[in-house]
Design a protein around this motif. Structure first.
Motif, short mmCIF file in Angstrom:
data_model
loop_
_atom_site.label_atom_id
_atom_site.label_comp_id
_atom_site.label_asym_id
_atom_site.label_seq_id
_atom_site.Cartn_x
_atom_site.Cartn_y
_atom_site.Cartn_z
N MET A 1 -6.66 -5.35 10.15
CA MET A 1 -5.35 -4.75 9.93
C MET A 1 -4.40 -5.64 9.17
O MET A 1 -3.44 -5.17 8.60
N TYR A 4 -3.07 -4.77 5.82
CA TYR A 4 -2.10 -3.69 5.71
C TYR A 4 -0.66 -4.17 6.01
O TYR A 4 0.29 -3.49 5.71
N VAL A 8 7.37 -7.68 4.34
CA VAL A 8 8.53 -7.88 3.49
C VAL A 8 9.66 -7.05 4.07
O VAL A 8 9.54 -5.82 4.16
N THR B 17 9.12 -2.85 7.45
CA THR B 17 8.79 -3.53 6.21
C THR B 17 9.07 -2.61 5.03
O THR B 17 9.26 -1.40 5.18
N LYS B 18 9.06 -3.19 3.85
CA LYS B 18 9.29 -2.39 2.65
C LYS B 18 8.19 -1.36 2.45
O LYS B 18 8.44 -0.25 1.99
N SER B 19 6.96 -1.72 2.81
CA SER B 19 5.87 -0.75 2.64
C SER B 19 6.03 0.41 3.62
O SER B 19 5.74 1.56 3.30
N TRP B 21 8.92 1.50 4.78
CA TRP B 21 10.06 2.28 4.26
C TRP B 21 9.63 3.15 3.07
O TRP B 21 10.09 4.27 2.90
N GLU B 136 0.87 2.02 10.61
CA GLU B 136 -0.04 2.30 9.50
C GLU B 136 0.07 3.74 9.00
O GLU B 136 -0.37 4.04 7.89
N THR B 139 2.72 2.70 6.43
CA THR B 139 2.34 1.66 5.46
C THR B 139 1.05 2.01 4.71
O THR B 139 0.78 1.45 3.65
N VAL B 140 0.26 2.93 5.28
CA VAL B 140 -1.03 3.24 4.66
C VAL B 140 -1.17 4.75 4.38
O VAL B 140 -1.22 5.18 3.24
N SER B 286 -5.95 5.72 0.49
CA SER B 286 -5.17 4.58 0.95
C SER B 286 -5.77 3.93 2.18
O SER B 286 -5.45 2.80 2.52
N ILE B 287 -6.64 4.67 2.86
CA ILE B 287 -7.20 4.18 4.13
C ILE B 287 -8.55 3.53 3.86
O ILE B 287 -9.56 4.22 3.71
N GLN B 288 -8.57 2.24 3.77
CA GLN B 288 -9.79 1.51 3.42
C GLN B 288 -10.29 0.61 4.54
O GLN B 288 -11.43 0.17 4.51
N THR B 289 -9.44 0.33 5.51
CA THR B 289 -9.80 -0.56 6.61
C THR B 289 -9.51 0.16 7.92
O THR B 289 -8.43 0.73 8.08
N ILE B 291 -8.34 0.95 11.69
CA ILE B 291 -7.35 0.38 12.60
C ILE B 291 -7.85 0.55 14.04
O ILE B 291 -8.69 1.39 14.32
N SER B 295 -7.39 7.09 16.41
CA SER B 295 -6.42 7.80 15.57
C SER B 295 -7.07 8.64 14.48
O SER B 295 -8.20 8.41 14.06
N HIS B 296 -6.28 9.61 14.01
CA HIS B 296 -6.68 10.42 12.87
C HIS B 296 -6.61 9.64 11.57
O HIS B 296 -7.14 10.09 10.56
N GLU B 299 -10.02 8.76 10.57
CA GLU B 299 -10.81 9.93 10.21
C GLU B 299 -10.57 10.38 8.76
O GLU B 299 -11.40 11.05 8.17
#
Lengths: 59, 409
Positions: A1, A4, A8, B17-19, B21, B136, B139-140, B286-289, B291, B295-296, B299
Motif C-alpha cells: 500500500m 499509494y 503531500v 493528501t493531495k491525491s 483531494w 484508497e 487516492t486510487v 488505477s488499481i494495481q496493488t 489493499i 473490499s471492492h 475486485e
C-alpha cells in the motif's frame, strides 16, 4: 500500500474547511451513537454485508 | 499503510493528501458532473465520517447545498425518519437531488432510500452508493473516470457478449475453460455512470456474468473479497490461492497460508460457497496493488476474478442460492474468445469509440434485505420445482457441515 500513499498535504484553506467538517461530523456521531445506545439499538452487526443479485432493472 | 483508521481521530488529526483531494474532485466532477443548482445529501456510517466530511467540505467550498445524514449500517430502525427529514421538497430544487452514501463494509437500506426518493422525478434523482470507503477509494479507485471505465467496459462487452466459449489464463498459472450463455444469463457492467432509476455502486470498473460452464485451474494471486464482515488481510499476492474447478464447482483448493486455508474451509465447507456464481473482469486501471481491506477496490483490478457461492443472477435462473459470495481475484488475465488466436489482454483493454450497450445491468451489489446474521442453517437453500428447499446440514466426522450427500470437495 505504501506506493499509494502520497503524503503531500493539501493547501491550508482546504485543510481548515475539512477539519471543521470532520469536527462537526464527529460531534454528530457521538450524539447519535449515545442516543441509539440509550434506546438499546445495536451499532454493530455481523454477517452478510450485501447481496449481489437483488438489484433493480435499469431503465 | 492500512487504509484508514475509521471513526477515530487519526494520530496528528485529519490526514488528507493531495491525491485524496484529487479523488474527491473526481467524484464531484467526473462522476456526479455536479452543477451549481444541485442539492446533495451525504449519508454516512460512523466508520466513514471522515471521508464523508471530505466530500461535504468540497461541496460547501463550491457553494453547493449539502446535508449530512448519519446511519447505522444494516439495521437502523430510525434511518427512514432521519433520511426523510433531510430531504428537501422536490419543488425546492432547481437542479438534481444527488444522494451519496458512504459505508465501509456494507450497502444498507436500499429499499428505504428508494421509497423516500419516490416523490422525486427519476431523471432528477441520482444515487451513488459507496462500499469499501477508505483512503484508497479516493487516492486510487476514483482517479479513473467513469467515461474511461465505460469505454473499456464497452470494449469487453462488444467482444464477450456475442461469444460462446472462453479460455482464460493468468500470469499466475490459471487456465480455465468457460462457456457463456447470454440468452439466459445477464451481463453486469459497473462503470460509475448513472442512469435514471438505478443506483451507481462505487468503486467502479467491472464487467461480469454467470459462467454457464467452467472447468480448470484458477490461481488467485491478487486478493479476495467476501460479503462477510472480516478484518482478515484480503491480500493474496504473497500466498496465492489455487482452486481446481470441475463441473462449475470447486473440487480442491490450496494455499500456503494456514489462516487463509482456515478461512477458505469456512467459506467452502461451512457456508457451501463452492459453486462458481460469477466470472468477472476488472477494468479500473488505477488499481494495481491489492489493499488489505476486504473490499471492492481489489475486485476492480484489471484481471479476472471468480465469485464462489451466491451468483449474480436470480436464484430461480441458476437453480441455487447461497448467502456467501467469495470473490477470488487474479492479477491480470488473457481471454481467448471462441478459439481466436489473439487474446484480450485485461491489462491493456482499449477504449471503444462506440456507445456503451444499454441492455446490461449497472448494479452489482445491494442491501442484504435483513439477512444479517449468518448461520449455516440459512445457507444454500436449493430452488426446486416445489419451491425453496432449505439446506439441511449433514454432520461430518471432522465437524464440518455439508450441503449434500455427495459433496464436490
Amino acid at each position: 500500500m505504501d506506493e499509494y500513499a502520497r503524503e503531500v498535504p493539501v493547501d491550508a484553506d482546504v485543510m481548515q474547511a475539512v477539519q471543521e467538517e470532520v469536527s462537526q461530523s464527529r460531534s454528530t456521531v457521538r450524539e447519535m451513537e449515545t442516543d441509539a445506545a440509550k434506546k438499546g439499538i445495536p451499532l454493530e452487526l455481523q454477517g452478510v454485508r450485501y447481496r449481489i443479485y437483488e438489484t433493480t432493472i435499469p431503465k | 499503510m492500512r487504509g484508514l483508521v475509521v471513526g477515530q481521530q487519526r494520530q496528528g488529526g485529519v490526514v488528507l493528501t493531495k491525491s485524496a483531494w484529487k479523488g474527491v474532485q473526481s467524484l464531484l466532477d467526473s462522476y456526479f458532473k455536479v452543477r451549481d443548482d444541485d442539492y446533495v445529501i451525504v449519508v454516512y456510517a460512523s466508520k466513514t465520517l471522515e471521508h464523508a466530511s471530505w466530500v461535504s467540505a468540497a461541496l460547501r467550498m463550491r457553494g453547493i447545498p449539502v446535508k449530512k445524514v448519519w446511519m447505522i449500517p444494516l439495521r437502523d430502525p430510525e434511518f427512514t425518519r432521519r433520511f426523510g427529514a433531510a430531504l428537501p421538497k422536490p419543488s425546492a430544487i432547481r437542479g438534481r437531488l444527488i444522494v451519496l452514501t458512504f459505508e465501509r463494509d456494507s450497502l444498507s437500506h436500499d429499499s428505504q432510500i428508494r421509497a423516500e426518493l419516490s416523490e422525486f422525478d427519476a431523471d432528477r434523482r441520482m444515487v451513488f452508493r459507496v462500499i469499501s470507503t477508505c483512503d484508497e477509494l479516493f487516492t486510487v479507485a476514483l482517479q479513473e473516470s467513469p467515461d474511461e471505465l465505460s469505454a473499456k467496459n464497452a470494449t469487453i462487452l462488444e467482444l464477450l457478449v456475442p461469444s460462446k466459449a472462453l479460455r482464460v489464463t493468468t500470469p499466475g498459472g490459471s487456465d480455465l475453460s468457460i462457456t457463456v450463455d447470454t440468452r439466459k444469463h445477464r451481463w453486469i457492467s459497473n462503470r460509475g455512470v448513472w442512469r435514471p432509476g438505478s443506483f451507481v455502486i462505487l468503486p467502479a470498473g467491472e464487467v461480469a456474468t454467470f459462467p454457464a460452464s467452467i472447468e480448470g485451474k484458477f490461481v488467485a494471486d491478487f486478493a479476495f473479497n467476501v460479503n462477510m464482515m472480516t478484518d482478515r488481510d484480503a491480500r493474496l499476492d504473497s500466498h496465492p490461492v489455487t482452486v481446481w474447478i470441475e463441473n462449475n464447482r470447486a473440487v480442491k483448493y490450496e494455499c500456503a497460508n494456514s489462516d487463509v486455508m482456515s478461512f477458505l474451509n469456512e467459506c467452502f465447507y461451512s457456508y457451501c460457497a463452492y459453486t462458481v456464481g460469477e466470472v468477472g473482469f476488472g477494468t479500473n486501471g488505477s488499481i494495481q496493488t491489492p489493499i488489505s481491506l476486504n473490499s471492492h477496490i481489489n475486485e476492480r483490478h484489471p484481471g479476472v476474478h471468480l465469485g464462489f457461492g451466491q451468483s449474480n443472477q436470480a436464484p430461480s435462473v441458476v437453480g441455487y442460492d447461497c448467502n456467501i459470495h467469495l470473490d477470488l481475484i487474479a492479477k491480470g488475465g488473457m481471454v481467448w474468445i471462441d478459439g481466436g488466436e489473439v487474446p484480450l489482454d485485461l491489462s491493456k483493454v482499449s477504449k471503444s469509440s462506440k456507445p456503451h450497450p444499454t441492455h446490461t445491468w449497472d448494479e452489482d451489489a445491494g442491501s442484504s434485505q435483513g439477512i444479517t446474521d449468518l448461520d449455516v442453517d440459512d445457507c444454500c437453500g436449493i430452488i426446486t420445482s416445489e419451491g425453496l428447499r432449505l439446506f439441511e446440514p449433514t454432520a461430518r466426522e471432522d465437524g464440518m457441515n455439508r450441503q449434500d450427500a455427495n459433496p464436490p470437495i
